[in-house]
Structure formats: structure tokens, C-alpha cells
Design a protein around this motif. Structure first.
Motif, PDB file in Angstrom:
ATOM      1  N   UNK A  67       8.083  11.418  -5.051  1.00  0.00           N
ATOM      2  CA  UNK A  67       7.182  12.557  -5.251  1.00  0.00           C
ATOM      3  C   UNK A  67       5.780  12.172  -4.798  1.00  0.00           C
ATOM      4  N   UNK A  68       4.927  13.179  -4.651  1.00  0.00           N
ATOM      5  CA  UNK A  68       3.510  12.954  -4.393  1.00  0.00           C
ATOM      6  C   UNK A  68       2.723  13.621  -5.513  1.00  0.00           C
ATOM      7  N   UNK A  69       1.683  12.937  -5.969  1.00  0.00           N
ATOM      8  CA  UNK A  69       0.789  13.490  -6.986  1.00  0.00           C
ATOM      9  C   UNK A  69      -0.633  13.429  -6.457  1.00  0.00           C
ATOM     10  N   UNK A  70      -1.384  14.489  -6.699  1.00  0.00           N
ATOM     11  CA  UNK A  70      -2.761  14.522  -6.233  1.00  0.00           C
ATOM     12  C   UNK A  70      -3.612  13.545  -7.032  1.00  0.00           C
ATOM     13  N   UNK A  71      -4.788  13.247  -6.509  1.00  0.00           N
ATOM     14  CA  UNK A  71      -5.629  12.214  -7.110  1.00  0.00           C
ATOM     15  C   UNK A  71      -6.830  12.801  -7.854  1.00  0.00           C
ATOM     16  N   UNK A  72      -7.856  13.240  -7.120  1.00  0.00           N
ATOM     17  CA  UNK A  72      -9.120  13.651  -7.746  1.00  0.00           C
ATOM     18  C   UNK A  72      -9.043  15.006  -8.429  1.00  0.00           C
ATOM     19  N   UNK A  73      -8.245  15.910  -7.894  1.00  0.00           N
ATOM     20  CA  UNK A  73      -8.121  17.251  -8.464  1.00  0.00           C
ATOM     21  C   UNK A  73      -6.724  17.770  -8.145  1.00  0.00           C
ATOM     22  N   UNK A  74      -6.559  19.084  -8.192  1.00  0.00           N
ATOM     23  CA  UNK A  74      -5.208  19.635  -8.020  1.00  0.00           C
ATOM     24  C   UNK A  74      -4.825  19.875  -6.564  1.00  0.00           C
ATOM     25  N   UNK A  75      -5.731  19.652  -5.623  1.00  0.00           N
ATOM     26  CA  UNK A  75      -5.455  20.004  -4.232  1.00  0.00           C
ATOM     27  C   UNK A  75      -4.726  18.895  -3.484  1.00  0.00           C
ATOM     28  N   UNK A  95       8.705  21.420  -7.620  1.00  0.00           N
ATOM     29  CA  UNK A  95       7.859  20.624  -8.496  1.00  0.00           C
ATOM     30  C   UNK A  95       8.474  20.446  -9.866  1.00  0.00           C
ATOM     31  N   UNK A  96       7.613  20.171 -10.851  1.00  0.00           N
ATOM     32  CA  UNK A  96       8.052  19.982 -12.219  1.00  0.00           C
ATOM     33  C   UNK A  96       7.957  21.284 -12.993  1.00  0.00           C
ATOM     34  N   UNK A  97       8.664  21.342 -14.102  1.00  0.00           N
ATOM     35  CA  UNK A  97       8.633  22.544 -14.939  1.00  0.00           C
ATOM     36  C   UNK A  97       7.460  22.464 -15.925  1.00  0.00           C
ATOM     37  N   UNK A  98       6.270  22.271 -15.354  1.00  0.00           N
ATOM     38  CA  UNK A  98       5.055  22.222 -16.171  1.00  0.00           C
ATOM     39  C   UNK A  98       3.884  22.689 -15.317  1.00  0.00           C
ATOM     40  N   UNK A  99       2.670  22.466 -15.808  1.00  0.00           N
ATOM     41  CA  UNK A  99       1.496  23.011 -15.128  1.00  0.00           C
ATOM     42  C   UNK A  99       1.088  22.223 -13.894  1.00  0.00           C
ATOM     43  N   UNK A 100       1.755  21.101 -13.613  1.00  0.00           N
ATOM     44  CA  UNK A 100       1.455  20.368 -12.385  1.00  0.00           C
ATOM     45  C   UNK A 100       2.097  21.014 -11.157  1.00  0.00           C
ATOM     46  N   UNK A 101       2.970  21.983 -11.363  1.00  0.00           N
ATOM     47  CA  UNK A 101       3.645  22.650 -10.243  1.00  0.00           C
ATOM     48  C   UNK A 101       2.629  23.461  -9.446  1.00  0.00           C
ATOM     49  N   UNK A 166       1.835  17.849  -8.750  1.00  0.00           N
ATOM     50  CA  UNK A 166       2.957  16.972  -8.407  1.00  0.00           C
ATOM     51  C   UNK A 166       4.011  17.775  -7.646  1.00  0.00           C
ATOM     52  N   UNK A 167       4.473  17.210  -6.535  1.00  0.00           N
ATOM     53  CA  UNK A 167       5.501  17.841  -5.701  1.00  0.00           C
ATOM     54  C   UNK A 167       6.610  16.827  -5.454  1.00  0.00           C
ATOM     55  N   UNK A 168       7.860  17.253  -5.632  1.00  0.00           N
ATOM     56  CA  UNK A 168       9.004  16.388  -5.422  1.00  0.00           C
ATOM     57  C   UNK A 168       9.662  16.601  -4.059  1.00  0.00           C
ATOM     58  N   UNK A 169       9.561  17.806  -3.525  1.00  0.00           N
ATOM     59  CA  UNK A 169      10.273  18.101  -2.284  1.00  0.00           C
ATOM     60  C   UNK A 169       9.608  19.276  -1.592  1.00  0.00           C
ATOM     61  N   UNK A 170       9.457  19.158  -0.269  1.00  0.00           N
ATOM     62  CA  UNK A 170       9.060  20.289   0.576  1.00  0.00           C
ATOM     63  C   UNK A 170      10.102  20.414   1.676  1.00  0.00           C
ATOM     64  N   UNK A 171      10.764  21.545   1.722  1.00  0.00           N
ATOM     65  CA  UNK A 171      11.768  21.804   2.742  1.00  0.00           C
ATOM     66  C   UNK A 171      11.213  22.713   3.828  1.00  0.00           C
ATOM     67  N   UNK A 172      11.549  22.405   5.067  1.00  0.00           N
ATOM     68  CA  UNK A 172      11.110  23.195   6.219  1.00  0.00           C
ATOM     69  C   UNK A 172      12.343  23.670   6.974  1.00  0.00           C
ATOM     70  N   UNK A 173      12.473  24.982   7.113  1.00  0.00           N
ATOM     71  CA  UNK A 173      13.621  25.566   7.820  1.00  0.00           C
ATOM     72  C   UNK A 173      13.140  26.231   9.096  1.00  0.00           C
TER      73      UNK A 173
END
Length: 211
Positions: A67-75, A95-101, A166-173
Motif C-alpha cells: 500500500x501507499x500512505x501519504x505523508x504530510x497531509x491527505x494528498x 482503500x481501507x474501510x475508514x477515513x483514510x480512504x 492510504x491506498x492499497x490498489x489502483x487498477x487501470x483498464x
């Protein structure tokens, strides 16, 4: 079935609405193989190189160790160069089933090395995201606008209220085509012999008479 909305005329739908065998669905989400990984960038990632981990096979999207998690803020800002030209048809953000999505995604095409300062411009398409913890919600793009993409920037501008995203997966079709052939043509042209570059000694055969 609609799940949310986007600014710019798109909505998300269950990728399961289009029932396909798992192997077919995996192939459909294979554009991650066409990313130029050496030049892939993720700005504001907490751990260097973690942004690249979210672009992987559809079958492996459930791996919660990547996964990737942001550092300084949510961007987060992904700069994604492709190895050819892409017709982008859909995106999955898991993402996760919380406010980090992530709650908002903004897409920009063909602007290499974007910075957060560059994201002030109008995006080519923007989506309001729903929480997706299984990688099943697809956000269809405006295909006419994303039919000739050699570089894609994904700006995750907001989440659901957490300090970090926090993002676990980004799919591109979509579809991938070879880059334009002008470079090959130039190479072939330069490889061809140019008479002006290769001077040939001229000689005139002499006729000998035998007496």
C-alpha cells in the motif's frame, strides 16, 4: 447501478456488473504492465517507492501488505508514464474501510512531472469516490478525452477526514498501442547507406590488345 458521482459526467459502477471469467477480468486490468516503472513518481508518499506497489495485477489487489500512505497531509499525486499510447477506459481505487480512504480523484493527461502546484488547473476529469475495500468499483473515464494518453497524473486531493490517505490498489483498464513509429523510421533512414557519405573510387577499365 450507480454508486456516487463525478464532476465531468462519470459515475462508478460495480465491475461485477459485467460478469466475466476471472482471467478475462484480470487481462482487462492489465495496463499496469505498460507503465514505465523507472519514471513512475508518487509525490507525498510516506515510504519511498511505495506508490509503485499499488499498480499490480488485478488478481493480487487483495494483498494488504502492499500500500501507499501519504505523508504530510491527505494528498497524493501519481505521475504515471506509459511505454506507449493508452486509451484509458476505467479506474479502480481500493482503500481501507475508514477515513483514510480517498474521497476525491482528479485526472490529468499528458503533463509529465506534475507537482502539487500544477494541480490548481482544471482536471480532465474528477470523481467523487466511494469507499471500496475489495477493488470492485470502477470509475469509467471519458474515453474520447483519454484516447491518446502517454502520461497520466492521478491527484488524490481528499479523503474522508483522516490526516493521511492510504491506498492499497489502483487498477487501470484500457487499451495500449505501440508508440509512434517515427523514431524507427529515422533509425532506418540513418542506417541506410547514403551514397554521399560513401565515396567510391571510380575507375575505367582499360582495353588491352594482344598482338
Amino acid at each position: 447501478m450507480s454508486h456516487g458521482h463525478s464532476h465531468g459526467g462519470g459515475s462508478c459502477c460495480h465491475s461485477g456488473d459485467h460478469e466475466e471469467p476471472p482471467e478475462r477480468r484480470g487481462q482487462a486490468w492489465g495496463l499496469y504492465l505498460r507503465i514505465d516503472r523507472e519514471r513512475l513518481e508518487c509525490l507525498n508518499e510516506r515510504r519511498e517507492g511505495s506508490g509503485a506497489l499499488v499498480f499490480r495485477a488485478w488478481e493480487d489487489r487483495g494483498d494488504r501488505q502492499k500500500f501507499v500512505e501519504s505523508d504530510d497531509d491527505e494528498e497524493l499525486l501519481f505521475n504515471i508514464p506509459f511505454t506507449g499510447n493508452v486509451k484509458l477506459k476505467g479506474i479502480i481505487v481500493m482503500g481501507d474501510n475508514d477515513d483514510t480512504h480517498p474521497s476525491e480523484m482528479r485526472l490529468f493527461k499528458n503533463i509529465p512531472h506534475m507537482s502539487f502546484g500544477d494541480t490548481a488547473r482544471e482536471p480532465d476529469q474528477m470523481f467523487s469516490l466511494n469507499r471500496d475495500v475489495t477493488g470492485e468499483l470502477e470509475y469509467p473515464t471519458k474515453i474520447a478525452r483519454f484516447s491518446n494518453v502517454y502520461h497520466l497524473s492521478i491527484h488524490i486531493s481528499k479523503n474522508f477526514g483522516a490526516e493521511t490517505t492510504k491506498i492499497f490498489y489502483i487498477g487501470l483498464r484500457g487499451e495500449w498501442t505501440e508508440p509512434h513509429q517515427h523514431e524507427v523510421t529515422i533509425c532506418n533512414y540513418e542506417a541506410a547507406a547514403n551514397p554521399a557519405d560513401h565515396k567510391i573510387d571510380q575507375f575505367t577499365p582499360e582495353t588491352h590488345f594482344i598482338s
